[in-house]
Design an enzyme around this catalytic site. Structure first.
Site, PDB file in Angstrom:
ATOM      1  N   ASP A  89      18.598 -70.444  11.279  1.00 21.71           N
ATOM      2  CA  ASP A  89      18.182 -71.842  11.330  1.00 21.71           C
ATOM      3  C   ASP A  89      17.472 -72.192  12.637  1.00 21.71           C
ATOM      4  OD1 ASP A  89      20.484 -71.518  12.852  1.00 21.71           O
ATOM      5  OD2 ASP A  89      21.736 -72.735  11.564  1.00 21.71           O
ATOM      6  N   ASP A  94      33.581 -77.984  10.214  1.00 19.05           N
ATOM      7  CA  ASP A  94      33.692 -78.587   8.878  1.00 19.05           C
ATOM      8  C   ASP A  94      33.412 -77.576   7.759  1.00 19.05           C
ATOM      9  OD1 ASP A  94      30.986 -78.188   9.169  1.00 19.05           O
ATOM     10  OD2 ASP A  94      30.417 -80.296   8.982  1.00 19.05           O
ATOM     11  N   HIS A 109      30.743 -75.490   7.627  1.00 20.52           N
ATOM     12  CA  HIS A 109      29.335 -75.191   7.333  1.00 20.52           C
ATOM     13  C   HIS A 109      28.952 -73.796   7.811  1.00 20.52           C
ATOM     14  CE1 HIS A 109      28.280 -77.117  11.411  1.00 20.52           C
ATOM     15  NE2 HIS A 109      27.613 -75.977  11.462  1.00 20.52           N
ATOM     16  N   GLU A 148      25.477 -78.155   5.680  1.00 21.73           N
ATOM     17  CA  GLU A 148      26.576 -79.097   5.870  1.00 21.73           C
ATOM     18  C   GLU A 148      27.334 -79.306   4.549  1.00 21.73           C
ATOM     19  OE1 GLU A 148      27.403 -79.811   8.739  1.00 21.73           O
ATOM     20  OE2 GLU A 148      25.964 -80.925   9.951  1.00 21.73           O
TER      21      GLU A 148
HETATM   22  C1  GLP Z   1      25.733 -74.394  14.458  1.00 22.72           C
HETATM   23  C2  GLP Z   1      24.949 -73.205  13.929  1.00 22.72           C
HETATM   24  C3  GLP Z   1      25.823 -72.294  13.094  1.00 22.72           C
HETATM   25  C4  GLP Z   1      27.077 -71.936  13.886  1.00 22.72           C
HETATM   26  C5  GLP Z   1      27.840 -73.200  14.216  1.00 22.72           C
HETATM   27  C6  GLP Z   1      29.101 -72.943  15.007  1.00 22.72           C
HETATM   28  O1  GLP Z   1      25.934 -75.347  13.488  1.00 22.72           O
HETATM   29  N1  GLP Z   1      23.833 -73.620  13.146  1.00 22.72           N
HETATM   30  O2  GLP Z   1      25.118 -71.122  12.730  1.00 22.72           O
HETATM   31  O3  GLP Z   1      27.880 -71.064  13.138  1.00 22.72           O
HETATM   32  O4  GLP Z   1      26.988 -74.030  15.006  1.00 22.72           O
HETATM   33  O5  GLP Z   1      28.776 -72.783  16.351  1.00 22.72           O
HETATM   34  P1  GLP Z   1      29.734 -72.196  17.453  1.00 22.72           P
HETATM   35  O6  GLP Z   1      29.702 -70.723  17.256  1.00 22.72           O
HETATM   36  O7  GLP Z   1      29.091 -72.590  18.750  1.00 22.72           O
HETATM   37  O8  GLP Z   1      31.067 -72.772  17.244  1.00 22.72           O
END
Ligand code: GLP
Length: 261
Positions: free
Chosen positions: A67, A136, A138, A143
């Site tokens: 993304d 959440d 995702h 989402e």
């Molecule tokens: C963002 C990214 C996801 C990632 C998530 C959790 O939403 N788009 O790919 O898994 O954050 O991030 P973190 O690893 O910093 O908790």
């Protein structure tokens, strides 16, 4: 689904890196799906170590990131382009033209999304997709209530996700873009192997819902229950709300030798 519980994020990331190494060694032109966020940082560090110290060669690999934010320049410090360059690409030997990240600056977002899907398909699909998880549930930026059949497209972030990611924008939620381009749940599900990492208490609820809850678009990661080869590697804190941890540990400890990573 295989669930591997490790004492801490360091050992979990090492196990994850061994899996990536196995794929990259077996298939020189492997297609890797890459994630951002805090979670994969130690795994990336380990891959860099393997490249430097063990000569792990990434020159044949092609990468697709999950993304990117819409409207953030590639060089913005919080863009996923910058993140990937700083944490991985500048330390490995993947040629620039084999690196793919959705172009959030394009004035034709629908075409960017369609072409991203086409390029993944044309190269034969993703061999290994690395995933984190949002609090959440995702995956990528899918989402809650994302269609479990969704493909690469634009999404609007939830307030909570913006709050979680504000840390990369000087703590200012108003600087976090509202929109992102993200691979869809179905794009991720097409990958041969999904490798999810999750660390810390704040991920425990999402991990329990993903692994042991019902499949629901309210928890997009739960779609992985329908995936044939998903490996979830978590630390003790992220595993703390699971019911069947004894069984997951038993399975891992008793793996036949030939199945070990
Ligand atoms: C963002 C990214 C996801 C990632 C998530 C959790 O939403 N788009 O790919 O898994 O954050 O991030 P973190 O690893 O910093 O908790």
């Amino acid at each position: 689904m295989e669930v591997i519980i490790q004492d801490n994020a360091e050992s979990a990331s090492r196990v994850g890196a061994e899996i990536v190494k196995k794929i990259v060694t077996a298939k020189q032109n492997a297609i890797l799906g890459l994630a951002t966020g805090q979670t994969p940082l130690l795994l990336y560090r380990e891959l860099v170590r393997m490249h430097r110290k063990e000569g792990l060669d990434f020159s044949g690999c092609t990468t697709f990131n999950l993304d990117e934010y819409v409207g953030l320049d590639k060089d913005h410090p919080a863009s996923y382009n910058s993140y990937m360059r700083n944490n991985l690409f500048k330390h490995l030997n993947i040629p620039d033209d084999q690196i793919n990240i959705p172009d959030g600056m394009s004035d034709d977002i629908p075409s960017v999304c369609i072409n991203y899907e086409k390029k993944i398909a044309k190269l034969g699909g993703i061999d290994l997709q690395i995933l984190g998880i949002g609090a959440d549930g995702h995956i990528a930026f899918n989402e809650p209530i994302s269609s479990l059949k969704s493909r690469t497209r634009i999404k609007t972030l939830m307030k909570q996700t913006k709050r979680d990611n504000a840390q990369f924008f000087n703590g200012d939620i108003d600087q976090v873009p509202n929109h992102v381009i993200t691979m869809g749940v179905a794009t991720i599900m097409d990958s041969q192997i999904c490798l999810m990492l999750a660390f810390g208490e704040e991920k425990a609820k999402a991990i329990a819902a993903t692994i042991e809850g019902p499949i629901s678009a309210m928890v997009p990661a739960s779609a992985l229950q329908m995936h044939q080869n998903t490996i979830v590697i978590i630390d003790e804190a992220a595993a703390s709300k699971l019911n069947k941890t004894q069984y997951y540990r038993y399975v891992y400890e008793n793996k036949p030798q030939w199945q070990k990573y």
